[in-house]
Design an enzyme around this catalytic site. Structure first.
Site, PDB file in Angstrom:
ATOM      1  N   ASP A  83      -8.156  -0.531   3.626  1.00  0.00           N
ATOM      2  CA  ASP A  83      -6.701  -0.600   3.666  1.00  0.00           C
ATOM      3  C   ASP A  83      -6.158   0.691   4.272  1.00  0.00           C
ATOM      4  OD1 ASP A  83      -4.273  -1.932   3.207  1.00  0.00           O
ATOM      5  OD2 ASP A  83      -3.905  -0.757   1.405  1.00  0.00           O
ATOM      6  N   TYR A 133      -2.642   2.919   6.034  1.00  0.00           N
ATOM      7  CA  TYR A 133      -1.366   3.484   5.574  1.00  0.00           C
ATOM      8  C   TYR A 133      -0.550   3.780   6.833  1.00  0.00           C
ATOM      9  CZ  TYR A 133       1.237   6.709   2.351  1.00  0.00           C
ATOM     10  OH  TYR A 133       2.157   7.347   1.545  1.00  0.00           O
ATOM     11  N   HIS A 189       7.086   3.832   5.485  1.00  0.00           N
ATOM     12  CA  HIS A 189       6.544   3.709   4.134  1.00  0.00           C
ATOM     13  C   HIS A 189       5.997   5.051   3.647  1.00  0.00           C
ATOM     14  CE1 HIS A 189       4.381   2.194   0.657  1.00  0.00           C
ATOM     15  NE2 HIS A 189       3.233   2.618   1.165  1.00  0.00           N
ATOM     16  N   GLU A 208       2.618  -4.932  -2.069  1.00  0.00           N
ATOM     17  CA  GLU A 208       2.614  -4.249  -0.779  1.00  0.00           C
ATOM     18  C   GLU A 208       2.510  -5.316   0.301  1.00  0.00           C
ATOM     19  OE1 GLU A 208      -0.200  -1.059  -0.480  1.00  0.00           O
ATOM     20  OE2 GLU A 208       1.014   0.244  -1.767  1.00  0.00           O
ATOM     21  N   GLU A 210       1.777  -6.584   3.686  1.00  0.00           N
ATOM     22  CA  GLU A 210       0.908  -6.044   4.726  1.00  0.00           C
ATOM     23  C   GLU A 210       0.443  -7.147   5.673  1.00  0.00           C
ATOM     24  OE1 GLU A 210      -2.190  -3.448   3.442  1.00  0.00           O
ATOM     25  OE2 GLU A 210      -1.109  -2.761   1.664  1.00  0.00           O
ATOM     26  N   TYR A 224      -5.544   8.778  -8.960  1.00  0.00           N
ATOM     27  CA  TYR A 224      -5.845   8.928  -7.536  1.00  0.00           C
ATOM     28  C   TYR A 224      -6.135  10.359  -7.102  1.00  0.00           C
ATOM     29  CZ  TYR A 224      -1.396  10.894  -5.794  1.00  0.00           C
ATOM     30  OH  TYR A 224      -0.336  11.708  -5.518  1.00  0.00           O
ATOM     31  N   LYS A 282      -5.806  -0.424  -7.533  1.00  0.00           N
ATOM     32  CA  LYS A 282      -5.764  -1.308  -6.364  1.00  0.00           C
ATOM     33  C   LYS A 282      -6.829  -2.405  -6.404  1.00  0.00           C
ATOM     34  CE  LYS A 282      -2.846   0.968  -3.465  1.00  0.00           C
ATOM     35  NZ  LYS A 282      -1.753   0.370  -2.673  1.00  0.00           N
ATOM     36  N   THR A 293       1.340  -0.925   3.668  1.00  0.00           N
ATOM     37  CA  THR A 293       2.670  -1.491   3.460  1.00  0.00           C
ATOM     38  C   THR A 293       3.523  -1.391   4.719  1.00  0.00           C
ATOM     39  OG1 THR A 293       2.567  -0.844   1.140  1.00  0.00           O
ATOM     40  CG2 THR A 293       4.733  -1.400   2.015  1.00  0.00           C
TER      41      THR A 293
END
Length: 401
Positions: A116, A118, A123, A189, A191, A234, A243, A334
């Site tokens: 995934d 970013y 965002h 999110e 996507e 995280y 997640k 996102t």
């Protein structure tokens, strides 16, 4: 034009032809293609036509077809167009068409690896402003490389699958110690997922200009996120349990060939990316998305504003020598635009819960509650003024177990 082909303004007409995996009451999962509001059993049709390629579609996922590579994908699409538009092929096609409301849709791919990204500057800026109000919104590396994390492929589920509220550790800033229990800041999110085909050996790289040879198609994607679990876990290694409990993938994979008319220029990239992130194969996608909660539209994120190209994401994913396998999946991160109504997560829409949104029935939401149904839809421009439908990705929140 054959009577089997819907009008040119239909979002699932001959210009689209998304792939999926479906089953019926009398037969198990196999590969199909959507034409209008029907599904064509590709394996059965190809077998009736005497095509050797039938075998790659007589399986419970797209992976065998993905392994064939770009030339096979193009040939397969050309054959599908031919049998659907040529009246002489009608007897081959018609017995293998099923109304969409009479089939069950399954996860279209067996997910090999899942990454995934970013890739939305809007965002990333919003998230940075929420969590670092007195610092720089973007981290120092953000405009130098497509940031991403390696997710859990085994919990990618098909659209329509309930999402069980995750449990885990969480600790709010005012708490003296962490507590354990269900997430109370469950988020979405919005996507776009990219399905990868072909393969590359370990130790090799796929360049920006080679990336399109591996980009089979796209599907809508929802990377459900437990913000409270994520916030506590995280640092320093990134997302994990916040997640990995579920990510929803749309049942229809729109081939990249259908999205040629949707390609647009990327936003200006400054500073100029490093050499391995440059090339002729850079583009954005003019995809319009819509997010609704319990029937109320809460956001319309525009994918065309994304900072990083899908070809840059794939090139970065392999620059260290990581291999590709048929069924690899990576998501954009996102999708958010410049306006508040274009933000693709509740974290942004409610500014971390401080500004709840109001639904049509008068209820308010800071984050998701049990029983909430989230649906993301999307479309893109097609050839000659047509529209390409991307289907939907939807899920309902079930109570923690």
């Amino acid at each position: 034009m054959s009577e089997l082909v819907p009008p040119a303004d239909h979002p699932y007409g001959i210009h689209n032809l998304p792939y999926g995996v479906f089953s019926t009451q009398d037969a198990g999962p196999r590969v199909g293609v959507r034409i209008g509001d029907q599904v064509l059993d590709l394996g059965a049709c190809a077998e009736a036509a005497g095509m050797e390629s039938a075998r790659v579609w007589q399986t419970s996922s797209l992976n065998a077809f993905l392994a064939e590579g770009r030339s096979a994908w193009e040939s397969g699409r050309a054959w599908i167009v031919e049998v659907l538009t040529n009246e002489s092929q009608r007897d081959c096609v018609e017995p293998h068409l099923y109304p969409l409301d009479q089939v069950r849709l399954h996860l279209p791919i067996e997910v090999a690896d899942y990454v995934d990204f970013y890739a939305s500057e809007q965002h990333a800026t919003n998230v940075g402003s929420i969590f670092r109000p007195d610092g720089d919104a973007l981290t120092p590396n953000w405009k130098h490389l497509p940031i991403g994390y390696h997710g859990r492929s085994g919990t990618v589920v098909v659209s329509g699958t309930d999402v069980v509220r995750p449990v885990g550790q969480r600790k709010a800033p005012q708490d003296a110690a962490p507590v354990f229990g269900p997430s109370i800041r469950l988020d979405i999110e919005a996507e776009l997922g990219f399905v990868v085909g072909g393969s590359s050996p370990v130790g090799s790289r796929v360049s920006v200009d080679q990336a399109d040879e591996h980009l089979f198609g796209v599907a809508l994607f929802n990377d459900w996120s437990a913000r409270d679990i994520q916030a506590w876990e995280y640092v320093p290694l990134g997302p994990f349990l916040g997640k990995s409990f579920a990510s929803s993938l749309g049942a229809w994979v729109v081939p990249t060939e259908a999205l040629r008319a949707a390609r647009v220029d990327l936003p200006a990239q400054n500073p100029e990316p490093m050499d391995y992130l440059r090339g002729e194969g850079l583009y954005g996608l003019d995809i319009e998305m819509e997010v609704s909660i319990n029937g109320t539209v809460v956001s319309r994120p525009p994918y065309r504003d994304m900072y990083w190209s899908p070809t840059q994401m794939l090139a970065h994913m392999t620059v260290n020598g990581a291999s590709l396998r048929p069924g690899d999946l990576f998501a954009s991160g996102t999708v958010s635009g410049d306006e508040k109504a274009e933000r693709g997560s509740l974290l942004e829409l409610t500014w971390s819960g401080k500004e709840p949104i109001t639904l049509q029935d008068g209820q308010t939401r800071a984050f998701l509650e049990d029983g909430d149904t989230v649906t993301i839809t999307g479309s893109a421009p097609g050839p000659n003024g047509s529209r390409i439908g991307l289907g939907e990705v939807t899920g309902t929140i079930a109570p923690a177990r």
